[in-house]
Structures are given as C-alpha cells and as structure tokens.
Design an enzyme around this catalytic site. Sequence first.
Site, short mmCIF file in Angstrom:
data_model
loop_
_atom_site.label_atom_id
_atom_site.label_comp_id
_atom_site.label_asym_id
_atom_site.label_seq_id
_atom_site.Cartn_x
_atom_site.Cartn_y
_atom_site.Cartn_z
N GLU A 147 0.82 -1.22 0.00
CA GLU A 147 0.00 0.00 0.00
C GLU A 147 0.85 1.27 0.00
O GLU A 147 0.73 2.12 0.88
CB GLU A 147 -0.95 -0.01 1.21
CG GLU A 147 -1.97 -1.12 1.15
CD GLU A 147 -2.97 -1.07 2.30
OE1 GLU A 147 -2.77 -0.27 3.24
OE2 GLU A 147 -3.97 -1.83 2.26
N GLU B 21 -4.78 -8.76 0.39
CA GLU B 21 -5.29 -8.43 1.73
C GLU B 21 -6.80 -8.33 1.64
O GLU B 21 -7.32 -7.52 0.85
CB GLU B 21 -4.67 -7.13 2.22
CG GLU B 21 -4.88 -6.86 3.70
CD GLU B 21 -4.00 -5.69 4.18
OE1 GLU B 21 -2.79 -5.71 3.90
OE2 GLU B 21 -4.55 -4.77 4.81
#
Length: 930
Positions: free
Chosen positions: A560, A633
Amino acid sequence: MKFQSLLFAAIAVGSVAGPAFGAPIAREHIRFDANWRFRTDPNTVLGGIQVTDWQWTPAPDVKDLDVQTLPEFSADRKWNRARIGRDVFRNRPGFAWFRADLGTKLPSKNGLKRLLHFESVDDNCEVFVNGTFIKKHLVWDDPFDVELDGAWKEGSPNAVIVLVENTGGGGGIMGPSTIRAAKDDELPAYARPEFNDSDWRVVQLPHDYLLEGKFTPTADASHGSLPQIPAWYRKTFTIPKSYQGKNLSLEFDGVYRNAILWLNGHKLGKHSSGYIGFRHDIAPYVHFGAKNELSVFIDPRQSEGWWYEGAGIYRHVWLNVADPIHVAPNGTFVSSEVRGSMAMLTVQTTIANDTAKEQNCVVVSEVVDPNGAKVVSVKSGTPVGKFHSRVLTQQISVMNPKLWSIEKPQLYRLHTTLVRDNQPTDAVDTSYGIRTLRYDAEKGFFLNGKPVKFQGTCNHQDFIGVGIGMPDSVLEWRIKKLKEMGSNAYRCSHNPPAKELLDACDRLGMVVMDENRHLGNAIGGKTPHGAKYDDLPELRELIQRDRNHPSIVMWSMCNEEPLQGTPEGAQIFAAMMKEVHRWDTTRPISCAMNGSWGSGISNVEDLQGGNYDPSGYDRFHSKFPKMPFFGSETASAVSSRGEYANDRVRGYVQAYDLEAPPWAQTAQVAWKALADRPFMEGGFVWTGFDYKGEPTPYGWPCVNSHFGIMDMCGFPKDSYYYYKAWWGDKPSVHVFPHWNWKGKEGKPISVWVHSNCELVELFLNGKSLGVKKMPRYEHLEWMVNYTPGTLVAKGFNNHKLVVTDRVETTGAPASIVLKTDRSKLVADNEDTTMVEVQVLDAKGRLVPYANNMINFSLSGAGTVAGVGNGDASCHEPDRASRRSAYHGLCMVLVQATRNPGTIKLQAFAPGLKGASLTFQSTPSAVKDHD
C-alpha cells in the site's frame, strides 16, 4: 572482498559415493542468546539530552526552501504539539515550521562542540538557532548534526526553529533529536569496556522490552499504547585462542531498531532496519583468550510501521566461526526444474577466500532425500582469487523426486563440503524442496500441477507474553493453529519474518508470500517521492536468506505505497525486480496494492495483488485478462471473542460477522468473492491473529486490534468456524452465541450457524426449530426466544447426521482446567508451550461470562514467560504471574530453563478448584554461548 562468478556445469546422475576426509571442519554456529545484561535508557540518546517538546504550525506562505530570514510569528498563531515520527503533512506536499526550547545550560569546555543532532527529518529542512540561519539539509531521512556554538547564548534561553519541506508521502521530524556537548567520536559510557553493568538485569533472547511498559492513553495507540523508549544491551564473553586466524562474525537476526554496536570500545556500525538481519566481522577487534565486551544501543522511537513493532534484540544472535576459506553467508542456493520423473537441480555455491593467496577449491554437493538417504553426489573445482568470492554452479539430476506440497511437505537436504588440498575447510547443510509453481490468469494457482486456492491470512509478528520476541516454538505453534483452521497460505505482513517461521512453514506445509518492508531504500512507514533505490541491501539480504525455502511461492516488494500507481513507483519496483532476479528467478514478484490496479507498479510486476475492493475483481480481470490476480489483503472484519453487542465505551465489537471498517468487508463477503471466481488465486485475510496496536474501530481503552480470526492468545472467534467450514475438508458445524442470557428470558436472541453441511437443523431443549439449507459460502440464522437449557445444531449430508455442536446454559464458575498440546520441553532457556486456562462450572462446561483472576505458581526447571486473555481492552501486564479470564479463558506461557528436569504449573483462584500440569524438560542439543 571482490566477487567473481563461474558456471561449472558438472552434471551428476545417481552417484552416491560421498567424500572421505580426515581433518575436522572448523565451522561453528553458536547461539548467542544467553546472559545479556539490559537496562532501559528513556532520557538519553548516546550521552545527549533529548529534545522533546516540539511544536509545529503550517507554513502555507512558503513556496520553496530558500528562507534565509525568519518571519515574524504573530502572538496568536496556533502551534500544535508535534510527536516524533508523526506525519503532520498527511501524505501531502508542503511546508511546516517546527520549534523547540533548547534550554540554557550546555557548557562548551575542553574543546567539545555543542551539537544538535537530528536522526531523521523528512524530506528537506532549514535550521535556525536563536533566529540565525545555521544549516540547510536536503537529504530525507538522513541523520545530521547542527553546530550550535556560533549562535548559542550562554545562560539565556535558546530556541531552534526548523522549516521542513515535504515533497510527498509522510513528512516532519520523524526521528529523535538530541543536544549535547561532545566530540564527534565520543564513546558513550555504556559502550566503554570498563563500564560496570553488574546491577543491570540479565535477560535471555529473544527479548521485547517494550512489552514491559505500562499502557497509557498518551502513548501512540497504533503501537499498542506503550511508551517507546531507548535501551542498552551488554554481553561479556570469551573467545578461545584457538579461534585466532578464523573468520569470526556476529549475526543478528532481528533488532528493533536503530541499533548501534560496539565491541571492546570499537564501533562496529549502525543498522537502522528493525526487520532484516545483519552481521559484523569481529575478528579484528576480539581479545582472544580474554574477556570481550559487546554493547548494543537501541532506539525504537522512529517507527517503521503503524502497528505494534516492539523493541529489543528480538530474534536470535549467532557467533559464526569458519575457516578463512568458507562458504559465504547465505552462500548456497538450490533451485529445481521438474521434467517428468526427473528433477534437475541447479546448485550455486558462493566460496569466500579471505586469505592473501589464490586458493584451489573443490565443492562436494551431496543430495539427501526426505528419508535421510544420500541419493546423489557431485564434485567440482575452481580457483578463487585472494580476498575474492566466486560462485560455482553445479547441476544434479534426481530421479523420481519426492515433491514438496501442502499435504505432504517433503524436504531434501543439500550437504556441501568445501575442500582445499584434499582437506575439508567448511561444511554447510541447506534444506530445500522440489516443487513446481504455475500461475494461470484464468484458472488460478497450481502447485505441482494441482490447483490450489490461497486460503491465507496476513499476520504481524507479536504474541501475548513475549511480544515480538517470539521463541521458535511459539512461531511453529501459530502456524499449526492456522493449519487447524484450514489455512494453507501465510503473508508476512509487512516485513521479512524470522527464519524459524519459514522453517516451520516448510515442515508443516504452508505456502508463503514473503514480504519486503520498504519500497526502495526508505526507512519510515511509506516511501516518499524522490526515494533512493540505487542500492537495495535489505532486499538483497531477504532474497539471499530466504530463497531456499520451498514454502515461499512469491516475493512481495511492498504494501500500500503512495507511489504504487505512479511511473516513479513502477521505476523503483522495476529496479527491485532486477535485484531479486540477480539472486532468484524461480518465483514471481508482486506486492499488495490498495488502489491504482492496472497502473504504475501493475505494469511491471508478475502478479497483481489487490487489497480489498472485491467489486473491482471482474473489472480488472476484464481489462487485464492475462494478468494473474489474487487478494493480497482481504476482509478486515472486526470482532471480539465472546461479545455479541457493540460497546464503544468498553471497546468491544460484536462477534457476529457484521462489522467491518469502511474500506473492508465481512468474512463472508470477502471469501465468497474469491471462492466464486476461478481466475482469483485466493487471498490473504487480514488477519489470522489479533495483534497489539492499530485498534479498530475504537481507540482507547483498546490496546490491540480486533481484526484477527483468532484473538491474541490464538483462541478462536466465531468467524474462525466460518473459515474452517469453507477451507476445511471435513463436515463442520458451529452454533453461537453462548446460551447464558440471564434477564432476557422470552426475548429473541440471534442464533447463527457456520457450517459446510448440506442441511442444518437447530434444536432448543430437544425441540426442533427447523431445518435450513446451507447456502454455499454463507451462514444460517434463527431468531430464538431465550429459554435456559441446551441449543443444538446438527449437520446433515445426504440426509445423514454427520456432525453436531451445542451450547448450554451453564452454572457458576467452579473449577479451573489446564490444557496444553505438549508436556515435553527442551531445556534451552527458550522452548515455550502455551497452556490454555479454562474456567468451568460444576458440570465441566466453560462459563462464558467468567472473568476470575487466575494466579499461577511454577516450580522446578521452568518459568512463566507471559500471560494473556485475548481482551483488547485489558491493561493487565503481559509479564506477570496472574491473569483475569476473558469469557472463561486465559493463557499462560511456560518456558523451560537451561536445567533439565520436572516443571510443575499450578493455577488457583478464590472460590475455584485449582488445577496443575506437569512437564518434563530434556537436555538441549543447541550450543548457547554463556
């Protein structure tokens, strides 16, 4: 040392004769975990005084970093408190002013200089002292000093103002700043060989000292509401005279963080990262046959992540002793290509010659199969130049190989012997596996030609009682708990794991997404614009260290990142891929992206990892049909074990699968989206276990997360049984909530069932409440008017009863029961077993509301390593000899000492019948340096 490479294509098929040598081999790998002396040092950084009371204010009028004269700040200008490491820019470019008081007394004498030291400012800055411009610093996250003598006012107040420019990502004063009067090369008192540390506490590694602090609402909640303070470790040891002339190194597997090391007063170096190991050559500084003093300073206040990261020497330390002509660290690599009934192994051995003479070396490689039989041997020779390293490549054919798989994780061993003048100088054993990987953009992931859906979890690296300092046995226990649930994949979030965790995954059959901590050469939580990536030492160490593990099926470069969708991010990522391919070309390279799928990094990586957003799966696959895709995720559902209503004040989240933050999904929504799509390779649920820090959806009093499928102790939450039903291969049924609802008689209670059976029938006190068909990847619900008694769920396949679960209205707490999965420990001062503590009623049923304080007493050859109960809002210490139960459960960790013998654990509480367990510890084969 210079580096050479050599391809020596020696192919051996079926040769089993091994070498016969008479001389002993010098290599030793000695554990260095025992008898460290330790103390925290909250107020001092290397002899300086920490500058703490920083304030900041935005600087919207500043357009570039060229302010030679300070502006006039109005009296009513608002200055905000600035915490070290906090991103005041919120990932946006801009400027901000910072200020702090430097005090009045800092005398300069004996030729010492007054210095203001900044450990990390992101990105660029200008520094003013008492209104005078002193210095401009243009390198982000780079420690630097500011000389104060020219602007210092002796006996008067002194102030510093810093103009910080942020070009992207996080920004601000990100690391500690200290003021001192000292020489540049001053040796701290605690690093001096003659310092008397006899009153310091003795600790055993692995060690997380942050866990010993007290929870406070003023500490950083994302890091577990525990104060982050510096500390020192010292170790006294003797090196035999017989080691003179050997290659000697100290290897640290993990230190969090900013470690600085001294040996006998000589500074060995500094290591910033808290997640990858490092080593130092100590031979030039060792006193052979005499006492040596090793000092390690640690400062965890500059964070690398946004979760609990702990502090300390939290992984193993090793003393490595080898001949000057030896196999280099991480110097063997075995890759394989399966061709029908044969596997072709490519063996690369890096030979290090630390002598001043060219050496003719022979490498003997023996393949040992999973049953311990030697099946193939090959011998090759090469010259190695003085102070050079050379890579020797051999190819070995193995017939009818035994493949490594999730169901049958068969491991081979390569025994490498290095020979010079017909005498062995070194020997190394390398564990590896033979298997094939294939990623299909339409059909998913294949292991050994068989389709496998990633039924994975993401996990941080902390546990009750021990924090990030998890013993090897705890790492293995956690993998076993995940396997019991039906999980087959593990994502190392968001950093390189302990080597021993990967060993456990190899042995137990768990595929791994092995993750690097930083995009490029960043140090903080996220990589800013302009980050360097010309040299990637942490990534290089990760790949070389881990590439022999068959469990690893992909490399993950980052998580991220703000640059993930940009050309700059793609450029950094491409450089990282190039570095990976220098050391391993057998696995695909990916990362975890929470946006910008299809741009930036997506254009250069091998696999697309997507965080959350299942509504985007079909859209991405339609636009990029040739790109393999997986959920890197998923879910991030939140719940508290045993709670069935939200309680914001106390910090509890209902255990029904209904709660998820705005970016996330419930377990059912997340898994169904993956399971229903053949092109999705599966995913990694956030998270397998709760972890300290990052409390969501609430803050204080919560001190750990609610994301786990299991709580901090590894006790299953109700959603555990959803995953067990759909990931497992056996009939399963789980009914909840508990059936103790005093005061709610006659009122409706929502009853859920997780099951994979075709039909489920629910009974209350023997009366059927109806049969329902189980929707695939979903759950069943009934509204049941509460009546005390027994609630039973029965699962049927082909109209036959195959599995039953029940909850009963219990009586009051009456007794304690202790349960563990093993009663034999190894007397190595580290081996630990987890003991589940249950509070039962008079009929032996778990009391779901029991919160009794359980006291523990341990005698014999063991200690209590820690305690926990899975309550995210509990502020009782982890290092203690008692713990309150949470919904009838708590846990105590029993650890063996170095002395073999009997260990007896007793548990007792007022008004309850106590319990005891007996363990036996046996001598350890591991050599640990005193």
